[in-house]
Write an enzyme that holds these catalytic residues in place. Structure first.
Site, PDB file in Angstrom:
ATOM      1  N   GLY A  33       0.848  -1.186   0.000  1.00  0.00           N
ATOM      2  CA  GLY A  33       0.000   0.000   0.000  1.00  0.00           C
ATOM      3  C   GLY A  33       0.874   1.223   0.000  1.00  0.00           C
TER       4      GLY A  33
ATOM      5  N   ARG B 163       3.632   5.974   2.300  1.00  0.00           N
ATOM      6  CA  ARG B 163       3.948   7.373   2.579  1.00  0.00           C
ATOM      7  C   ARG B 163       3.334   8.277   1.507  1.00  0.00           C
ATOM      8  NH1 ARG B 163      10.146   8.665   0.880  1.00  0.00           N
ATOM      9  NH2 ARG B 163      10.304   7.390  -0.980  1.00  0.00           N
TER      10      ARG B 163
ATOM     11  N   LYS C 121       3.337  12.654  -1.944  1.00  0.00           N
ATOM     12  CA  LYS C 121       4.325  11.660  -1.526  1.00  0.00           C
ATOM     13  C   LYS C 121       5.156  12.270  -0.405  1.00  0.00           C
ATOM     14  CE  LYS C 121       7.722   8.509  -3.611  1.00  0.00           C
ATOM     15  NZ  LYS C 121       8.349   8.117  -4.889  1.00  0.00           N
TER      16      LYS C 121
ATOM     17  N   GLY D  40       6.598   7.332   7.001  1.00  0.00           N
ATOM     18  CA  GLY D  40       5.761   7.967   5.991  1.00  0.00           C
ATOM     19  C   GLY D  40       6.317   9.266   5.447  1.00  0.00           C
TER      20      GLY D  40
ATOM     21  N   ARG E 249       2.544  14.566  -7.154  1.00  0.00           N
ATOM     22  CA  ARG E 249       2.791  13.829  -8.386  1.00  0.00           C
ATOM     23  C   ARG E 249       1.526  13.776  -9.238  1.00  0.00           C
ATOM     24  NH1 ARG E 249       5.363   8.167  -7.387  1.00  0.00           N
ATOM     25  NH2 ARG E 249       3.384   7.770  -6.351  1.00  0.00           N
TER      26      ARG E 249
ATOM     27  N   ARG F 153      -1.844   0.010 -10.540  1.00  0.00           N
ATOM     28  CA  ARG F 153      -0.625  -0.723 -10.834  1.00  0.00           C
ATOM     29  C   ARG F 153      -0.935  -2.218 -10.919  1.00  0.00           C
ATOM     30  NH1 ARG F 153       3.376   2.571  -6.697  1.00  0.00           N
ATOM     31  NH2 ARG F 153       2.006   4.345  -6.370  1.00  0.00           N
TER      32      ARG F 153
ATOM     33  N   ASP G 269       4.443  -3.576  -7.929  1.00  0.00           N
ATOM     34  CA  ASP G 269       3.757  -2.387  -7.420  1.00  0.00           C
ATOM     35  C   ASP G 269       4.282  -1.107  -8.050  1.00  0.00           C
ATOM     36  OD1 ASP G 269       6.008  -3.275  -5.575  1.00  0.00           O
ATOM     37  OD2 ASP G 269       5.752  -1.217  -4.910  1.00  0.00           O
ATOM     38  N   ASN G 270       5.365  -1.217  -8.834  1.00  0.00           N
ATOM     39  CA  ASN G 270       5.924  -0.063  -9.533  1.00  0.00           C
ATOM     40  C   ASN G 270       5.680  -0.133 -11.030  1.00  0.00           C
ATOM     41  OD1 ASN G 270       6.937   1.015  -7.157  1.00  0.00           O
ATOM     42  ND2 ASN G 270       8.895  -0.037  -7.356  1.00  0.00           N
TER      43      ASN G 270
ATOM     44  N   ASP H  25       7.662   5.924  -9.749  1.00  0.00           N
ATOM     45  CA  ASP H  25       8.557   5.643  -8.618  1.00  0.00           C
ATOM     46  C   ASP H  25      10.034   5.694  -9.009  1.00  0.00           C
ATOM     47  OD1 ASP H  25       6.566   5.570  -6.790  1.00  0.00           O
ATOM     48  OD2 ASP H  25       6.391   3.402  -6.706  1.00  0.00           O
TER      49      ASP H  25
END
Length: 471
Positions: free
Chosen positions: A56, A59, A79, A92, A142, A149, A221-222, A231
Site C-alpha cells: 500500500g 507514505r 508523496k 511515511g 505527483r 498498478r 507495485d511499480n 517511482d
C-alpha cells in the site's frame, strides 16, 4: 516552496503564478485542501524482488482527480505526507534529495518522449527526517494518468471477491481503455485489456532501453496499467554501456539490471494476467491458454519496437534483414570499449560521422580504458557497413543528421550532475543549479546544449555510482 512545475501546471489548466508563496506551500503540503478533495491512502500488493507481499502507499496520499482542459483525467498524489494505514514500520516521510530526483527524472523522461508520471511541485516540510543522517523533510505532488498498478490488481485478486474484481477491472477499462467497453463479452473485453496493457509496457521498456534508463526497482507495485514510468527511486541513466548495469544498492543479484528489464516486464505482466484469469474464462486451463497466447506476443512486440527505435538512432528509415546484426555489432563494440551510451549515439549523429577514423571524436568514456579506440569511434568495418546501409536508402547526409539528432539526446540527467544539484540544494539551499539542469533537460536534442558541460560523461575518478530508494 522549492519548485513549481509551471509547464505542467499550464498543461493541466492550472495557473499558480498569481498566488503567494505561502499559499502555494500550504496547498502543496496538504495543509489547504482544494474544495471537494477527499484524500485516501491506496491499497496495493506486489511482488518485490520476486516475493509476494501485501503493501500500500505507505507514505503517499491520493489527493484526488483533476480534469485537464483537453479532457484528460489525472491523479494528484502526495508523496512524503506521513504515516498511513500501510506505513508498516516506516515514518511515511520523505527527504528533499529523493523528491527532487523524481522531479528531475520525470521532466527529463517527458522531454525524451518516454511516458512518465511528473512532479507538479516540491515543498519542504520544516521537519528533520532521520535516514542515514538527519536530512530536510520534503513532499512532492505527483501527476499520473492513474495510480493503478499491477500490484493494485494483485491486491484485489487476493481478496477472492469475484464481484469486487469484476467492478475493479471494469473501472480500469473505463479509465484507460474506454473503447473496449463496446466489446461483446466480459471475456473478450478482459483479454483485450490484457493485450493493451502488455503492448503499452512493451513500448515503455523499449523506450527505456533506447535512452539507457535503468529503473532499478521493477517490482509489480511499480508497474502502472497506464504504461507510465513511476517511482523514481534507485533509478539512473547509464554512462558506460553495459547490459549488466545496476545502480540500486539493494539489487545485489542484478535482477533489475539494464539488460534484464524486458524480461522482468514480461514476468510482471504474467503476474497481472494471473489476476484476470477468472474473467477471461471460467475454465481455468482455457483461461491460462488464452492469457499465455497473449503474453507470448510480448517478446516480438518489444523486439520490433526496440529495433525500430535503434534504426531511427542510426538514421535508418526502412527495415532490412541485417539491421539487427548491425545494431548488435555496434553494442558489442561499445561494451568492449567501455563507450558512453549517450555520447556514442550523439557523436554518430554529427555531420561527417560517416567519414574515416577520427570522425567520431567525442564519443567519450567514463573510464580511462581504451581511450585510443574511443577517439576513433566504432571499428572501420562496422562504419563501412553502416555507410553502405545508409547509401542503399539514398538518404542525404543532411537528412540522416536531422533524423538522428531528433532522437539521440545530447543531454540526459548525468548521475554526477544530478548529485551536484541535489547537494547544492540540501547543503546550501542553492536552487539555481536545479533550475538550470531542469531547463536543459527539457530540450535534450538541442545542439549545442545550453550548457555543454551537461553533455560530458563523468570524469574517470567518479567511481561506481550507487542509488538508494530514499525510504
Amino acid at each position: 516552496m522549492v519548485a513549481v512545475n509551471h509547464a505542467l501546471a499550464s498543461e493541466l489548466g492550472l495557473d499558480f503564478r498569481g498566488a503567494r508563496e505561502s499559499e502555494l506551500a500550504a496547498l502543496f503540503a496538504g495543509q489547504a485542501l482544494p474544495p471537494g478533495a477527499e484524500p485516501i491512502a491506496q491499497a496495493y500488493a506486489g511482488h518485490q524482488f520476486g516475493h509476494f507481499t501485501m503493501l500500500g502507499d505507505g507514505r503517499a496520499i491520493l489527493l484526488g482527480e483533476h480534469i485537464a482542459p483537453d479532457g484528460r483525467r489525472v491523479d494528484l498524489h502526495f508523496k512524503g505526507s506521513g504515516r498511513t494505514a500501510f506505513s508498516r514500520a516506516g515514518d511515511g516521510r520523505a527527504v528533499l534529495g529523493p523528491m527532487l530526483r523524481e522531479y528531475i527524472m520525470g521532466e527529463a523522461m517527458h522531454a525524451l518522449g518516454v511516458p512518465t508520471t511528473r512532479v507538479l511541485a516540491v515543498v519542504t516540510t520544516g521537519e528533520a527526517v532521520q535516514r542515514e543522517s538527519l536530512r530536510p523533510g520534503a513532499m512532492l505532488l505527483r501527476v499520473a494518468s492513474s495510480h493503478l498498478r499491477v500490484g493494485t490488481f494483485e491486491f484485489v485478486a487476493a481478496l477472492r471477491q469475484e464481484e469486487m474484481l469484476r467492478q475493479f477491472v471494469s473501472y480500469a477499462i473505463e479509465r484507460h481503455e474506454p473503447e473496449l467497453l463496446a466489446e461483446p463479452s466480459e471475456a473478450v473485453r478482459t483479454l483485450a485489456f490484457l493485450r493493451a496493457v502488455m503492448l503499452r509496457q512493451a513500448s515503455l521498456v523499449a523506450k527505456w532501453q533506447l535512452v539507457g534508463f535503468v529503473h532499478g526497482v521493477m517490482n509489480t507495485d511499480n508497474m502502472t496499467i497506464s504504461g507510465e514510468t513511476i517511482d523514481y527511486g534507485p533509478c539512473a541513466f547509464m554512462d558506460t554501456y553495459h547490459r549488466d548495469t545496476v545502480f540500486s544498492s539493494i539489487d545485489s543479484g542484478g535482477r533489475y539490471a539494464y539488460g534484464q528489464q524486458p524480461r522482468v516486464a514480461l514476468w510482471n505482466l504474467t503476474r497481472f494476467a494471473e489476476t484476470l484469469l477468472s474473467l477471461i474464462d471460467t475454465d481455468r486451463p482455457k483461461a491460462i491458454e488464452r492469457a499465455t497466447e497473449c503474453l507470448e506476443s510480448f517478446a516480438p512486440s518489444f523486439s520490433e519496437l526496440w529495433l525500430n527505435g535503434m534504426r531511427a538512432k542510426l538514421g535508418l528509415e526502412r527495415a532490412e534483414a541485417d539491421d539487427l546484426e548491425l545494431v548488435r555489432e555496434l553494442l558489442t563494440w561499445m561494451e568492449s570499449a567501455e563507450a558512453d551510451f549517450t555520447s556514442t549515439f550523439s557523436a554518430l549523429a554529427q555531420p561527417g560521422a560517416l567519414g574515416e577514423p577520427g570522425a567520431l571524436e567525442g564519443a567519450g568514456s567514463s573510464s580511462s580504458a581504451n581511450v585510443a579506440a574511443l577517439s576513433a569511434g566504432p571499428p572501420r568495418e562496422w562504419r563501412l557497413k553502416w555507410r553502405s546501409r545508409l547509401e542503399r536508402e539514398g538518404v542525404s547526409d543532411a537528412a540522416r543528421v536531422a533524423r538522428m539528432q531528433s532522437v539521440n539526446p545530447s543531454v540526459i540527467p548525468r548521475n554526477h550532475r544530478v548529485e551536484e544539484v541535489l547537494s547544492a540544494v540540501e547543503l546550501s539551499g542553492d536552487l539555481a543549479p536545479l533550475h538550470a539542469l531542469v531547463d536543459a533537460l527539457r530540450t535534450p536534442m538541442l545542439r549545442p546544449p545550453r550548457d555543454p558541460r551537461l553533455a560530458e560523461p563523468p570524469p574517470p575518478d567518479c567511481g561506481p555510482y550507487r542509488t538508494f530508494c530514499g525510504t
